[in-house]
Motif scaffolding. Structure first.
Motif, PDB file in Angstrom:
ATOM      1  N   ARG A   7      -4.410   7.097   0.804  1.00  0.00           N
ATOM      2  CA  ARG A   7      -3.975   5.901   0.089  1.00  0.00           C
ATOM      3  C   ARG A   7      -3.880   6.191  -1.401  1.00  0.00           C
ATOM      4  N   LEU A  38      -8.572   1.986   8.933  1.00  0.00           N
ATOM      5  CA  LEU A  38      -8.954   2.362   7.587  1.00  0.00           C
ATOM      6  C   LEU A  38     -10.222   3.192   7.659  1.00  0.00           C
ATOM      7  N   GLU A  39     -10.158   4.417   7.131  1.00  0.00           N
ATOM      8  CA  GLU A  39     -11.320   5.298   7.087  1.00  0.00           C
ATOM      9  C   GLU A  39     -11.434   5.865   5.681  1.00  0.00           C
ATOM     10  N   GLU A  95     -10.686   6.685   2.174  1.00  0.00           N
ATOM     11  CA  GLU A  95      -9.481   6.701   1.356  1.00  0.00           C
ATOM     12  C   GLU A  95      -8.218   6.896   2.183  1.00  0.00           C
ATOM     13  N   ARG A  96      -8.338   6.876   3.484  1.00  0.00           N
ATOM     14  CA  ARG A  96      -7.190   7.145   4.362  1.00  0.00           C
ATOM     15  C   ARG A  96      -6.870   5.926   5.225  1.00  0.00           C
ATOM     16  N   LEU A  97      -5.571   5.759   5.462  1.00  0.00           N
ATOM     17  CA  LEU A  97      -5.092   4.711   6.348  1.00  0.00           C
ATOM     18  C   LEU A  97      -4.456   5.382   7.553  1.00  0.00           C
ATOM     19  N   LEU A 154      -4.976  -3.858   9.080  1.00  0.00           N
ATOM     20  CA  LEU A 154      -6.017  -3.544  10.050  1.00  0.00           C
ATOM     21  C   LEU A 154      -5.860  -4.332  11.335  1.00  0.00           C
ATOM     22  N   ASP A 178      -6.473  -4.256  -1.413  1.00  0.00           N
ATOM     23  CA  ASP A 178      -7.076  -4.688  -0.157  1.00  0.00           C
ATOM     24  C   ASP A 178      -5.966  -5.135   0.784  1.00  0.00           C
ATOM     25  N   GLN A 225      -5.135   1.105  -4.172  1.00  0.00           N
ATOM     26  CA  GLN A 225      -6.429   0.622  -3.676  1.00  0.00           C
ATOM     27  C   GLN A 225      -6.423  -0.858  -3.315  1.00  0.00           C
ATOM     28  N   GLU A 279      -6.004  -6.338   4.464  1.00  0.00           N
ATOM     29  CA  GLU A 279      -6.560  -6.723   5.766  1.00  0.00           C
ATOM     30  C   GLU A 279      -5.498  -6.868   6.847  1.00  0.00           C
ATOM     31  N   PHE A 319      -3.582   9.989   9.648  1.00  0.00           N
ATOM     32  CA  PHE A 319      -4.284   9.365   8.537  1.00  0.00           C
ATOM     33  C   PHE A 319      -3.713   9.902   7.236  1.00  0.00           C
ATOM     34  N   VAL A 359       0.874  -1.171   0.000  1.00  0.00           N
ATOM     35  CA  VAL A 359       0.000   0.000   0.000  1.00  0.00           C
ATOM     36  C   VAL A 359       0.910   1.220   0.000  1.00  0.00           C
TER      37      VAL A 359
END
Length: 149
Positions: free
Chosen positions: A83, A99-100, A102-104, A93, A88, A86, A90, A80, A61
């Motif tokens: 990103r 993860l919120e 478009e932001r990590l 997390l 995935d 895109q 997991e 934050f 990412v």
């Protein structure tokens, strides 16, 4: 800007003081050992290797420091980052990342507390540090702190 003992004795002078703490990929790796971090040209890449049977696949990412959002929850302070990829992710997390949209969000405080700059700050002021902003440089993630009132 450095902190002087006169500033610490007169807390009013700390209101506008800003402290920069630089975090290298190595320091981030100490806190999150299953991830590899790479910082280049204003982009933070976080990679994880995942085994599928006998094969090993790397997921990545990429994050940018544009339009930073900062949140504080107890002793955790999240930055934050936007990103750019895109994919995935997991695994992130599960390890103190949020993860919120478009932001990590990354909790950087575990890495910050191990820096030399943080160790020089007197105990009574450490809990008053609040992330103000961050910048992804050429080799470091710079986190800028101000003191809470």
């Amino acid at each position: 800007m450095g902190l002087f003992i006169e500033d610490l004795l007169n807390f009013g002078n700390l209101i506008d003081a800003e402290i920069e703490i630089k975090l290298s990929p190595v320091e981030l790796k100490k806190v999150y050992p299953i991830f590899d971090f790479d910082i280049r040209d204003g982009i933070l890449s976080i990679k994880v290797k995942k085994k599928i049977l006998f094969l090993e696949k790397t997921k990545e990412v990429r994050l940018s420091c544009m339009d930073i959002v900062v949140k504080k929850e107890g002793n955790k302070q999240w930055i934050f980052l936007k990103r750019l990829s895109q994919e995935d992710f997991e695994e992130l997390l599960k390890e103190s990342f949020l993860l919120e949209g478009e932001r990590l969000g990354i909790d950087v405080m575990p890495a910050v507390v191990h820096t030399e700059t943080y160790q020089k700050i007197p105990k009574q002021f450490k809990d008053k540090l609040l992330i103000n902003r961050c910048k992804i440089g050429i080799e470091y993630l710079s986190v800028f702190f101000k003191f809470e009132k």
